[in-house]
Design a protein around this motif. Sequence first.
Motif, PDB file in Angstrom:
ATOM      1  N   UNK A 136       0.785  -1.229   0.000  1.00 16.81           N
ATOM      2  CA  UNK A 136       0.000   0.000   0.000  1.00 16.81           C
ATOM      3  C   UNK A 136       0.811   1.269   0.000  1.00 16.81           C
ATOM      4  N   UNK A 137       2.129   1.169   0.149  1.00 15.43           N
ATOM      5  CA  UNK A 137       3.002   2.347   0.105  1.00 15.43           C
ATOM      6  C   UNK A 137       3.323   2.664  -1.346  1.00 15.43           C
ATOM      7  N   UNK A 138       3.079   3.897  -1.758  1.00 11.53           N
ATOM      8  CA  UNK A 138       3.210   4.252  -3.177  1.00 11.53           C
ATOM      9  C   UNK A 138       4.443   5.097  -3.483  1.00 11.53           C
ATOM     10  N   UNK A 139       5.349   5.238  -2.522  1.00 15.60           N
ATOM     11  CA  UNK A 139       6.507   6.120  -2.710  1.00 15.60           C
ATOM     12  C   UNK A 139       7.294   5.786  -3.973  1.00 15.60           C
ATOM     13  N   UNK A 140       7.480   4.500  -4.275  1.00 20.39           N
ATOM     14  CA  UNK A 140       8.323   4.087  -5.401  1.00 20.39           C
ATOM     15  C   UNK A 140       7.534   3.657  -6.637  1.00 20.39           C
ATOM     16  N   UNK A 141       6.309   4.129  -6.767  1.00 23.30           N
ATOM     17  CA  UNK A 141       5.457   3.643  -7.848  1.00 23.30           C
ATOM     18  C   UNK A 141       5.962   3.993  -9.251  1.00 23.30           C
ATOM     19  N   UNK A 142       6.811   5.000  -9.382  1.00 25.32           N
ATOM     20  CA  UNK A 142       7.285   5.410 -10.703  1.00 25.32           C
ATOM     21  C   UNK A 142       8.761   5.091 -10.898  1.00 25.32           C
ATOM     22  N   UNK A 143       9.235   4.077 -10.210  1.00 25.55           N
ATOM     23  CA  UNK A 143      10.662   3.752 -10.267  1.00 25.55           C
ATOM     24  C   UNK A 143      10.949   2.807 -11.438  1.00 25.55           C
ATOM     25  N   UNK A 144      10.598   3.258 -12.629  1.00 19.15           N
ATOM     26  CA  UNK A 144      10.817   2.464 -13.831  1.00 19.15           C
ATOM     27  C   UNK A 144       9.876   1.280 -13.892  1.00 19.15           C
ATOM     28  N   UNK A 145      10.366   0.167 -14.437  1.00 18.41           N
ATOM     29  CA  UNK A 145       9.540  -1.037 -14.569  1.00 18.41           C
ATOM     30  C   UNK A 145       9.930  -2.090 -13.531  1.00 18.41           C
ATOM     31  N   UNK A 146      10.361  -1.621 -12.361  1.00 20.27           N
ATOM     32  CA  UNK A 146      10.704  -2.527 -11.270  1.00 20.27           C
ATOM     33  C   UNK A 146       9.483  -3.390 -10.909  1.00 20.27           C
ATOM     34  N   UNK A 147       9.730  -4.641 -10.542  1.00 16.38           N
ATOM     35  CA  UNK A 147       8.662  -5.575 -10.188  1.00 16.38           C
ATOM     36  C   UNK A 147       7.786  -4.980  -9.088  1.00 16.38           C
ATOM     37  N   UNK A 148       6.489  -5.062  -9.249  1.00 19.99           N
ATOM     38  CA  UNK A 148       5.549  -4.486  -8.285  1.00 19.99           C
ATOM     39  C   UNK A 148       5.571  -5.250  -6.964  1.00 19.99           C
ATOM     40  N   UNK A 149       5.287  -4.527  -5.894  1.00 18.41           N
ATOM     41  CA  UNK A 149       5.221  -5.145  -4.576  1.00 18.41           C
ATOM     42  C   UNK A 149       6.583  -5.338  -3.943  1.00 18.41           C
ATOM     43  N   UNK A 150       6.597  -6.051  -2.828  1.00 18.84           N
ATOM     44  CA  UNK A 150       7.825  -6.196  -2.049  1.00 18.84           C
ATOM     45  C   UNK A 150       8.917  -6.933  -2.809  1.00 18.84           C
ATOM     46  N   UNK A 151       8.538  -7.813  -3.746  1.00 17.68           N
ATOM     47  CA  UNK A 151       9.537  -8.572  -4.498  1.00 17.68           C
ATOM     48  C   UNK A 151      10.410  -7.693  -5.383  1.00 17.68           C
ATOM     49  N   UNK A 152       9.954  -6.468  -5.654  1.00 23.09           N
ATOM     50  CA  UNK A 152      10.764  -5.565  -6.462  1.00 23.09           C
ATOM     51  C   UNK A 152      11.992  -5.058  -5.734  1.00 23.09           C
ATOM     52  N   UNK A 153      11.932  -5.064  -4.388  1.00 23.13           N
ATOM     53  CA  UNK A 153      13.067  -4.631  -3.587  1.00 23.13           C
ATOM     54  C   UNK A 153      13.955  -5.824  -3.256  1.00 23.13           C
TER      55      UNK A 153
END
Length: 269
Positions: A136-153
Amino acid sequence: MNKKQLNKAIIGILGLATLSAVSLQANAFSATSLGTFTGTTISRDDATPFKSWSDYGAEVNFGWVHTADWFKLQVGSAADITAGTTFNVEFKLAGRGTSQPLNTGGFTLWTSGTAATVEGGGFHEYNQVRGPGDNGITTNDLIGNVVSGHNGWVGYAQNGLSFTNGDGDVVANGGAWNTSSPYLTGGAASAGSNATLDLYGLKAGYYLIGLGGVCPDDSASCITTTPGSRQYTFTASSTVAPVPLPAAAWLFGSALMGYLGLQRRKMAV
């Protein structure tokens, strides 16, 4: 509307469009390619602002998108990515030089999986420890095409002060990795003179790295404007995953200690 008024209207519209484009461009970021890692060490010398990884507004402690250094890294060849090959990689951030080294720095890795990483735009701050739309945290929503959700980090390391960012996430001196990530099997982090993150079983694929200086807003001890940018060396190199002792070895050790204890008691009697 006469011709003069029409010209003014056209100029006004064009002016607004130009300002809009400039605004979007100011918020965007582009990432430099570090190349492809297949086991041979990759090294990058550069300089970054001392507050670009953990400082954004009073007591917020996000990273600055437009001043951080952004890098793209391909891990493994195209064939490795297709085959799902894994690598053990050590990422290290070290200060460089004697006059203005980056003494306290941090970096974060995100992944776009098997899709080549693209840059992002339209936002100012980034969260060092979350992926896009993470819980639900949207801070990184425009960080390219990084995988959505926690798995993107994927993980982070930093050798500066511990702090809490504006999303309420604790970012500690040392580092952490995504223990539930499908892109790696384990990790280790350390923070001394360098910030180091070892990732074990890291899947071949595409990764985005955000890097900068660590200076939380609520600490005056690290705030100085001279020099504005600090020199660093960032490397990606091969490492060896620790080999866990088998369960039988632990059982043998416990039995041995018990036997020795029994012998001591007999001798005491």
